[in-house]
Motif scaffolding. Structure first.
Motif, PDB file in Angstrom:
ATOM      1  N   GLY A  27       0.597  -1.365   0.123  1.00 27.64           N
ATOM      2  CA  GLY A  27      -0.010  -0.041  -0.110  1.00 27.64           C
ATOM      3  C   GLY A  27       0.888   1.304   0.019  1.00 27.64           C
ATOM      4  N   ILE A  30       2.411   1.655  -3.334  1.00 27.36           N
ATOM      5  CA  ILE A  30       1.601   2.334  -4.454  1.00 27.36           C
ATOM      6  C   ILE A  30       1.650   3.696  -4.334  1.00 27.36           C
ATOM      7  CG2 ILE A  30      -0.836   2.540  -5.060  1.00 27.36           C
ATOM      8  CD1 ILE A  30      -1.026  -0.681  -4.509  1.00 27.36           C
ATOM      9  N   GLU A  34       2.882   6.291  -7.419  1.00 27.33           N
ATOM     10  CA  GLU A  34       1.827   7.411  -7.947  1.00 27.33           C
ATOM     11  C   GLU A  34       2.599   8.820  -7.737  1.00 27.33           C
ATOM     12  OE1 GLU A  34      -2.538   5.118  -7.903  1.00 27.33           O
ATOM     13  OE2 GLU A  34      -1.731   6.295  -5.880  1.00 27.33           O
ATOM     14  N   LEU A  57       1.586  -1.547 -11.797  1.00 31.01           N
ATOM     15  CA  LEU A  57       0.784  -0.566 -10.768  1.00 31.01           C
ATOM     16  C   LEU A  57      -0.726  -1.278 -10.642  1.00 31.01           C
ATOM     17  CD1 LEU A  57       0.423   1.513  -8.835  1.00 31.01           C
ATOM     18  CD2 LEU A  57       0.416   3.178 -10.681  1.00 31.01           C
ATOM     19  N   LYS A  58      -1.088  -1.397 -12.183  1.00 25.40           N
ATOM     20  CA  LYS A  58      -2.489  -1.856 -12.189  1.00 25.40           C
ATOM     21  C   LYS A  58      -2.548  -3.121 -11.445  1.00 25.40           C
ATOM     22  CE  LYS A  58      -6.329  -2.736 -15.486  1.00 25.40           C
ATOM     23  NZ  LYS A  58      -6.642  -2.304 -17.111  1.00 25.40           N
ATOM     24  N   LYS A  61      -2.625  -2.841  -7.407  1.00 23.92           N
ATOM     25  CA  LYS A  61      -4.004  -2.457  -7.016  1.00 23.92           C
ATOM     26  C   LYS A  61      -4.866  -3.560  -6.982  1.00 23.92           C
ATOM     27  CE  LYS A  61      -3.483   2.397  -7.978  1.00 23.92           C
ATOM     28  NZ  LYS A  61      -4.142   3.360  -8.623  1.00 23.92           N
ATOM     29  N   LYS A  65      -6.605  -5.156  -3.665  1.00 26.84           N
ATOM     30  CA  LYS A  65      -8.311  -5.266  -3.438  1.00 26.84           C
ATOM     31  C   LYS A  65      -8.921  -6.638  -3.374  1.00 26.84           C
ATOM     32  CE  LYS A  65     -12.225  -3.284  -3.818  1.00 26.84           C
ATOM     33  NZ  LYS A  65     -12.566  -2.223  -2.701  1.00 26.84           N
TER      34      LYS A  65
END
Length: 219
Positions: A27, A30, A34, A57-58, A61, A65
């Motif tokens: 977390g 990320i 960004e 990155l995608k 994430k 999740k």
């Protein structure tokens, strides 16, 4: 889940170099990545986890999740004590983990009669902790196990030989269970003073005080 960030840094004049960070929670990685990308100078940003798998990155994430509702970032403290006068053993474990965006702590102890030595009690405490992990649904992830028994930690790390038959059986049982769960273990030694929470749980068990709770961990 922990990762390191890797990226290519480019100056306005076109000079470039490869960079990477220390390992950190995904977390946090990320958020930093960004912010780096917003500068326009960080290119080809990727993340490498503790199994040397690479994520965009995608992808990272999406993975966070997916595991958000499951226990993750798990760290286990364990300790066992043997009372020579009563021939009884106290086992204790404290499990710290992240779930649903919260830092959680599970505490568990047990009083058992069938063990013969303090080293057996230490192994049994580790096994108790692994049983709790299985009940929590922990699987296919790295887990850090922390204890003050040099015997258990060094034998599980294959740094000391396991010559006693009973201890060897415990070690094999633990290895098999971890493999079945897909858990990649890291065994870390620390002092008894630093392991006081698990030590207290084991001592409480020897006194007949049963502890079993899961609460939000306080910082």
């Amino acid at each position: 889940m922990k990762v390191r960030i890797e990226w290519t840094y480019r100056t306005p004049k076109g000079l470039k170099t490869s960079c990477f960070t220390e390992v950190m929670p995904a977390g946090k990685a990320i958020v930093l990545a960004e912010d780096m990308e917003r500068t326009g100078r960080a290119k080809e940003v990727s993340f490498v986890d503790t199994h040397d798998s690479t994520w965009t990155l995608k992808e990272l994430k999406a993975q966070l999740k997916e595991i958000e509702t499951e226990p993750h970032d798990v760290k286990v403290y364990f300790d066992g004590g043997f009372d020579l006068s009563t021939r009884r053993s106290g086992l204790g474990c404290a499990i710290y983990f992240e779930q649903n965006g919260k830092s959680m702590r599970l505490r568990k102890n047990a009083l058992v009669d069938e063990l013969q030595t303090n080293n057996e009690a230490e192994y049994a405490a580790l096994h108790l902790a692994i049983q709790e992990l299985e009940a929590m649904g922990v699987h296919d992830m790295p887990v850090t196990f922390v204890g003050d028994s040099q015997v258990v930690i060094n034998q599980m790390n294959d740094e000391w030989p396991c010559l006693e038959e009973e201890l060897s059986r415990w070690a094999d049982r633990i290895d098999e269970k971890l493999a079945d769960m897909g858990v990649t273990p890291e065994f870390v030694h620390l002092s008894r003073k630093e392991n006081r929470e698990a030590d207290r749980l084991a001592s409480q068990a020897l006194k007949g005080v049963e502890v079993e709770s899961t609460t939000e961990a306080k910082e």
